[in-house]
Design a protein around this motif. Structure first.
Motif, PDB file in Angstrom:
ATOM      1  N   UNK A   1      33.281  31.618  23.059  1.00 56.50           N
ATOM      2  CA  UNK A   1      32.822  32.365  21.880  1.00 56.50           C
ATOM      3  C   UNK A   1      33.648  31.997  20.643  1.00 56.50           C
ATOM      4  N   UNK A   2      34.965  31.885  20.824  1.00 55.95           N
ATOM      5  CA  UNK A   2      35.834  31.500  19.701  1.00 55.95           C
ATOM      6  C   UNK A   2      35.504  30.092  19.217  1.00 55.95           C
ATOM      7  N   UNK A   3      35.293  29.174  20.175  1.00 52.37           N
ATOM      8  CA  UNK A   3      35.004  27.782  19.799  1.00 52.37           C
ATOM      9  C   UNK A   3      33.696  27.680  19.025  1.00 52.37           C
ATOM     10  N   UNK A   4      32.687  28.448  19.440  1.00 48.55           N
ATOM     11  CA  UNK A   4      31.407  28.464  18.705  1.00 48.55           C
ATOM     12  C   UNK A   4      31.638  28.952  17.273  1.00 48.55           C
ATOM     13  N   UNK A   5      32.491  29.962  17.115  1.00 54.38           N
ATOM     14  CA  UNK A   5      32.834  30.471  15.785  1.00 54.38           C
ATOM     15  C   UNK A   5      33.500  29.415  14.925  1.00 54.38           C
TER      16      UNK A   5
ATOM     17  N   UNK B   1      33.158  26.143  15.289  1.00 57.58           N
ATOM     18  CA  UNK B   1      32.153  25.109  14.985  1.00 57.58           C
ATOM     19  C   UNK B   1      31.298  25.549  13.799  1.00 57.58           C
ATOM     20  N   UNK B   2      30.899  26.814  13.788  1.00 58.60           N
ATOM     21  CA  UNK B   2      30.091  27.326  12.660  1.00 58.60           C
ATOM     22  C   UNK B   2      30.876  27.265  11.356  1.00 58.60           C
ATOM     23  N   UNK B   3      32.162  27.604  11.422  1.00 58.90           N
ATOM     24  CA  UNK B   3      33.008  27.561  10.223  1.00 58.90           C
ATOM     25  C   UNK B   3      33.173  26.115   9.745  1.00 58.90           C
ATOM     26  N   UNK B   4      33.325  25.186  10.695  1.00 58.96           N
ATOM     27  CA  UNK B   4      33.490  23.762  10.351  1.00 58.96           C
ATOM     28  C   UNK B   4      32.232  23.200   9.708  1.00 58.96           C
ATOM     29  N   UNK B   5      31.065  23.682  10.156  1.00 62.98           N
ATOM     30  CA  UNK B   5      29.795  23.212   9.565  1.00 62.98           C
ATOM     31  C   UNK B   5      29.682  23.608   8.099  1.00 62.98           C
ATOM     32  N   UNK B   6      30.257  24.758   7.763  1.00 62.52           N
ATOM     33  CA  UNK B   6      30.192  25.227   6.360  1.00 62.52           C
ATOM     34  C   UNK B   6      31.184  24.500   5.459  1.00 62.52           C
TER      35      UNK B   6
END
Length: 202
Positions: free
Chosen positions: A64-68, A70-75
């Motif tokens: 769950x943390x890693x998905x978070x 990844x989403x932050x890195x995409x932005x």
């Protein structure tokens, strides 16, 4: 899935060298299990999954943390893969580990969680705290905290201090000068495969 607390060398044997997870090196060079020595052709999905698991286990974070992250890195602007690695490297537990205050990232996380570390003069006990350029990281001014860190420094996890950090061994004070550069990331990983893994999952 929660944080992994099982045998670390088993993971190192399966995924390869993980400098943040364990200082030990396995005696056997092949993966664990009944079919560890059998050569298997891996699918593209399996290769991407393995790279993603390297990140998870090395930095000790949940799915769950890693998905978070990844989403932050995409932005973020620029390369998503590099932004993801920078977010993980600038975590407080990893920064404490890279300064040499602990032998592994789990050891550094324990130092942080138990309140032995201060950031800019204030005790921070959140391992996922994002360090920023200009942050001063010190050991709390208590005998117990200082003796723990001094004992850890005798057996550091990684010998070389990255260029974005500086550390004074006499005062046990470190400073973050900039964001980490890609070549100073110790983990051998293809971050693009991790980004691809999550883009397929989305």
């Amino acid at each position: 899935m929660s944080r992994y607390r099982g045998p670390r060398l088993r993971i190192v044997r399966r995924l390869g060298e993980l400098p943040g997870l364990s200082r030990k090196s396995p005696r056997k060079a092949y993966p664990p299990g009944q079919h560890g020595q059998a050569r298997k052709k891996r699918s593209e999905y399996a290769i991407r999954l393995e790279e993603k698991q390297k990140l998870r286990f090395n930095y000790g974070i949940s799915e769950k943390q890693l998905i978070g992250y990844v989403r932050k890195a995409r932005r973020a602007t620029g390369s998503t893969g590099q932004a993801l690695l920078q977010l993980l490297e600038m975590r407080l537990d990893n920064t404490v580990f890279r300064l040499g205050m602990a032998g592994t990232i789990p050891g550094a996380r324990q130092l942080v969680n138990h309140g032995h570390v201060t950031v800019n003069g204030r005790v921070v006990d959140i391992a996922s705290y994002q360090c920023r350029p200009g942050d001063v990281i010190t050991v709390r001014n208590r005998d117990r905290s200082r003796s723990l860190v001094q004992a850890n420094m005798e057996y550091p996890g990684l010998a070389n201090l990255p260029s974005h950090l500086e550390f004074d061994k006499n005062t046990l004070t470190g400073k973050v000068n900039s964001v980490v550069e890609r070549e100073w990331i110790a983990l051998q990983i293809n971050e693009l495969l991790v980004v691809e893994y999550y883009s397929r999952m989305a």
